[in-house]
Design a protein around this motif. Structure first.
Motif, mmCIF file in Angstrom:
data_model
loop_
_atom_site.group_PDB
_atom_site.id
_atom_site.type_symbol
_atom_site.label_atom_id
_atom_site.label_comp_id
_atom_site.label_asym_id
_atom_site.label_seq_id
_atom_site.Cartn_x
_atom_site.Cartn_y
_atom_site.Cartn_z
ATOM 1 N N UNK A 1 -3.226 3.601 -2.933
ATOM 2 C CA UNK A 1 -3.286 2.571 -3.961
ATOM 3 C C UNK A 1 -2.774 1.273 -3.347
ATOM 4 N N UNK A 2 -3.378 0.151 -3.744
ATOM 5 C CA UNK A 2 -2.959 -1.166 -3.275
ATOM 6 C C UNK A 2 -2.370 -1.963 -4.436
ATOM 7 N N UNK A 3 -1.298 -2.661 -4.177
ATOM 8 C CA UNK A 3 -0.757 -3.652 -5.106
ATOM 9 C C UNK A 3 -1.049 -5.017 -4.502
ATOM 10 N N UNK A 4 -1.892 -5.809 -5.187
ATOM 11 C CA UNK A 4 -2.173 -7.159 -4.720
ATOM 12 C C UNK A 4 -3.338 -7.293 -3.770
ATOM 13 N N UNK A 5 -4.293 -6.363 -3.812
ATOM 14 C CA UNK A 5 -5.486 -6.483 -2.966
ATOM 15 C C UNK A 5 -6.672 -5.843 -3.666
ATOM 16 N N UNK A 6 -7.855 -6.414 -3.451
ATOM 17 C CA UNK A 6 -9.099 -5.884 -4.010
ATOM 18 C C UNK A 6 -10.044 -5.538 -2.867
ATOM 19 N N UNK A 7 -10.706 -4.383 -2.985
ATOM 20 C CA UNK A 7 -11.705 -4.020 -1.979
ATOM 21 C C UNK A 7 -13.048 -3.766 -2.645
ATOM 22 N N UNK A 8 -14.098 -3.984 -1.898
ATOM 23 C CA UNK A 8 -15.453 -3.631 -2.331
ATOM 24 C C UNK A 8 -16.121 -2.904 -1.180
ATOM 25 N N UNK A 9 -16.649 -1.732 -1.479
ATOM 26 C CA UNK A 9 -17.288 -0.903 -0.453
ATOM 27 C C UNK A 9 -16.343 -0.670 0.723
ATOM 28 N N UNK A 10 -15.051 -0.476 0.361
ATOM 29 C CA UNK A 10 -14.001 -0.118 1.313
ATOM 30 C C UNK A 10 -13.556 -1.290 2.197
ATOM 31 N N UNK A 11 -14.027 -2.484 1.913
ATOM 32 C CA UNK A 11 -13.608 -3.659 2.681
ATOM 33 C C UNK A 11 -12.743 -4.533 1.780
ATOM 34 N N UNK A 12 -11.515 -4.820 2.199
ATOM 35 C CA UNK A 12 -10.630 -5.668 1.399
ATOM 36 C C UNK A 12 -11.166 -7.095 1.431
ATOM 37 N N UNK A 13 -11.507 -7.604 0.245
ATOM 38 C CA UNK A 13 -12.137 -8.913 0.146
ATOM 39 C C UNK A 13 -11.169 -10.037 -0.177
ATOM 40 N N UNK A 14 -10.038 -9.715 -0.816
ATOM 41 C CA UNK A 14 -9.101 -10.787 -1.135
ATOM 42 C C UNK A 14 -7.735 -10.242 -1.502
ATOM 43 N N UNK A 15 -6.744 -11.126 -1.336
ATOM 44 C CA UNK A 15 -5.393 -10.827 -1.767
ATOM 45 C C UNK A 15 -5.119 -11.484 -3.109
ATOM 46 N N UNK A 16 -4.151 -10.957 -3.824
ATOM 47 C CA UNK A 16 -3.782 -11.484 -5.141
ATOM 48 C C UNK A 16 -3.096 -12.836 -4.987
ATOM 49 N N UNK A 17 -3.230 -13.678 -6.020
ATOM 50 C CA UNK A 17 -2.584 -14.983 -6.036
ATOM 51 C C UNK A 17 -1.760 -15.086 -7.314
ATOM 52 N N UNK A 18 -0.440 -14.999 -7.171
ATOM 53 C CA UNK A 18 0.431 -15.077 -8.335
ATOM 54 C C UNK A 18 1.653 -14.203 -8.159
ATOM 55 N N UNK B 1 0.834 -1.203 0.000
ATOM 56 C CA UNK B 1 0.000 0.000 0.000
ATOM 57 C C UNK B 1 0.866 1.250 0.000
ATOM 58 N N UNK B 2 0.428 2.260 -0.767
ATOM 59 C CA UNK B 2 1.072 3.565 -0.635
ATOM 60 C C UNK B 2 0.682 4.148 0.722
ATOM 61 N N UNK B 3 1.460 5.086 1.202
ATOM 62 C CA UNK B 3 1.210 5.678 2.512
ATOM 63 C C UNK B 3 0.148 6.768 2.415
ATOM 64 N N UNK B 4 -0.499 7.040 3.530
ATOM 65 C CA UNK B 4 -1.425 8.171 3.588
ATOM 66 C C UNK B 4 -0.664 9.443 3.225
ATOM 67 N N UNK B 5 -1.247 10.240 2.374
ATOM 68 C CA UNK B 5 -0.606 11.485 1.973
ATOM 69 C C UNK B 5 0.337 11.365 0.797
ATOM 70 N N UNK B 6 0.551 10.151 0.261
ATOM 71 C CA UNK B 6 1.425 9.991 -0.904
ATOM 72 C C UNK B 6 0.848 10.764 -2.088
ATOM 73 N N UNK B 7 1.690 11.413 -2.885
ATOM 74 C CA UNK B 7 1.178 12.205 -4.017
ATOM 75 C C UNK B 7 0.285 11.411 -4.964
ATOM 76 N N UNK B 8 0.603 10.126 -5.168
ATOM 77 C CA UNK B 8 -0.166 9.307 -6.104
ATOM 78 C C UNK B 8 -1.624 9.176 -5.674
ATOM 79 N N UNK B 9 -1.880 9.263 -4.377
ATOM 80 C CA UNK B 9 -3.243 9.104 -3.867
ATOM 81 C C UNK B 9 -4.186 10.179 -4.399
#
Length: 353
Positions: free
Chosen positions: A316-333, A182-190
């Motif tokens: 931004x997350x690398x390797x995680x998906x969220x729905x309605x702000x709840x992370x539902x799963x991690x990436x596999x691969x 995860x990028x940090x809070x306040x990161x420019x990319x956010x």
């Protein structure tokens, strides 16, 4: 099947068509060598009959145009590079330093060649530096109940990847398991909205058993925040603001809430082969978005203008998906180098070029 002195299989095929109709009807067996698929495709046809006027062919000629039984139409798998390495070795593309990859407009560039041994777990809280120099660093976050080795360094990499290393994400869902970055809070990319366009690239490899386990809609890259957090009410406003995901059939999907639309704009790819590396690129020219795999433009790209990306100022997350702000799963691969550029790039400037 024979074996030669080098220990390689030798396929021996003997054909004889002279006892078929018209002394074989000039039947030919054709061998097609497909270096991209590592396959020899074999077919048996009669060019003499094919060259005749179809309306004048008799019943026997129509039967002999092409032989399609298992003995006359088949494929032989072969690893050409390995099989002929002793004759013409294919040079391995060397690793490339980060600096030349920092093209104009690079806002984030992450690679995973931190020098750790293959199989070493990425420590919780470990930081992956953003090599763009803009401070969009990534930090490991572990989902509840997941082991330390849910995210680990590997030597595996795409043959055209600049860094010869990757991370293996051992994630799942129901319940959400694994680890992500995860990028940090306040990161420019956010806060970036990319009104002038963007290019997002990643190197990906799916495990051989990815379809035997439920990993539908896992994300390669996902932006925290739902559509409703950016004032969007169309489509499903609980969907992520942006996600590069794998569908239930392991087809690529880029789904975003653009700045100029109230709903979701979606690019679709095709089902990806497991156990093979591929490079994916999402390119927006400031108006429309195009999805590429290994430098080839895919078909299902929307023509409706999709300008910029809606943002809620969250990571931004690398390797995680969220729905309605709840992370539902991690990436596999496996995931290799990831780069985000604030302008559209031509195929010739992609990381795998």
């Amino acid at each position: 099947m024979l074996t030669n002195d080098a220990g390689h299989d030798v396929h021996v095929h003997i054909t004889n068509y002279q006892d078929r109709y018209y002394g074989g009807g000039a039947m030919l067996r054709l061998y097609h060598f497909d270096l991209d698929r590592n396959t020899i495709d074999v077919e048996t046809i009669s060019p003499w009959i094919l060259g005749q006027d179809p309306s004048r062919r008799n019943a026997l000629e129509r039967q002999e145009i092409e032989l399609t039984d298992a003995n006359n139409r088949f494929s032989v798998p072969i690893d050409f590079a390995e099989r002929f390495a002793g004759f013409a070795p294919v040079p391995v593309r060397p690793a490339r330093p980060a600096k030349p990859m920092l093209v104009r407009g690079t806002v984030a560039y992450w690679r995973f060649d931190q020098g750790r041994a293959d199989g070493t777990a990425v420590p919780d809280g470990f930081r992956i530096d953003d090599l763009s120099g803009l401070g969009n660093h990534l930090t490991r976050v572990t989902l509840g109940g997941s082991p330390a080795d849910a995210l680990r360094w590997t030597d595996a990499h795409h043959p055209d990847q600049p860094a010869h290393a990757s991370l293996f994400f051992n994630g799942a869902k129901q319940p959400a398991r694994g680890a992500y970055l995860s990028t940090a809070a306040g990161a420019p990319l956010n806060f970036a909205t990319f009104e002038s366009g963007y290019t997002i690239e990643a190197f990906v490899k799916l495990p051989a058993n990815v379809r035997s386990i439920n990993h539908a809609w896992m994300s390669i890259l996902c932006r925290m925040g739902a559509g409703k957090d950016a004032g969007k009410t169309g489509g499903d406003p609980s969907e992520p603001l942006a996600t590069l995901s794998m569908s239930d059939g392991m087809a690529l999907q880029w789904a975003v809430f653009p700045g100029n639309q109230n709903g979701i704009s979606t690019n679709w790819g095709h089902e990806m082969r497991a156990d093979e590396w591929f490079h994916v690129a999402v390119v927006n020219d400031g108006r429309t978005t195009t999805l590429y795999v290994d430098g080839a433009e895919l078909l299902r790209n929307p023509s409706t203008p999709a300008i910029g990306l809606a943002a809620s100022g969250e990571p931004w997350f690398v390797g995680a998906y969220h729905y309605d702000r709840i992370i539902e799963q991690g990436f596999y691969g496996w995931l290799g180098d990831i780069r985000i550029v604030s302008r559209p790039l031509p195929v010739s400037a992609f990381l795998n070029a």
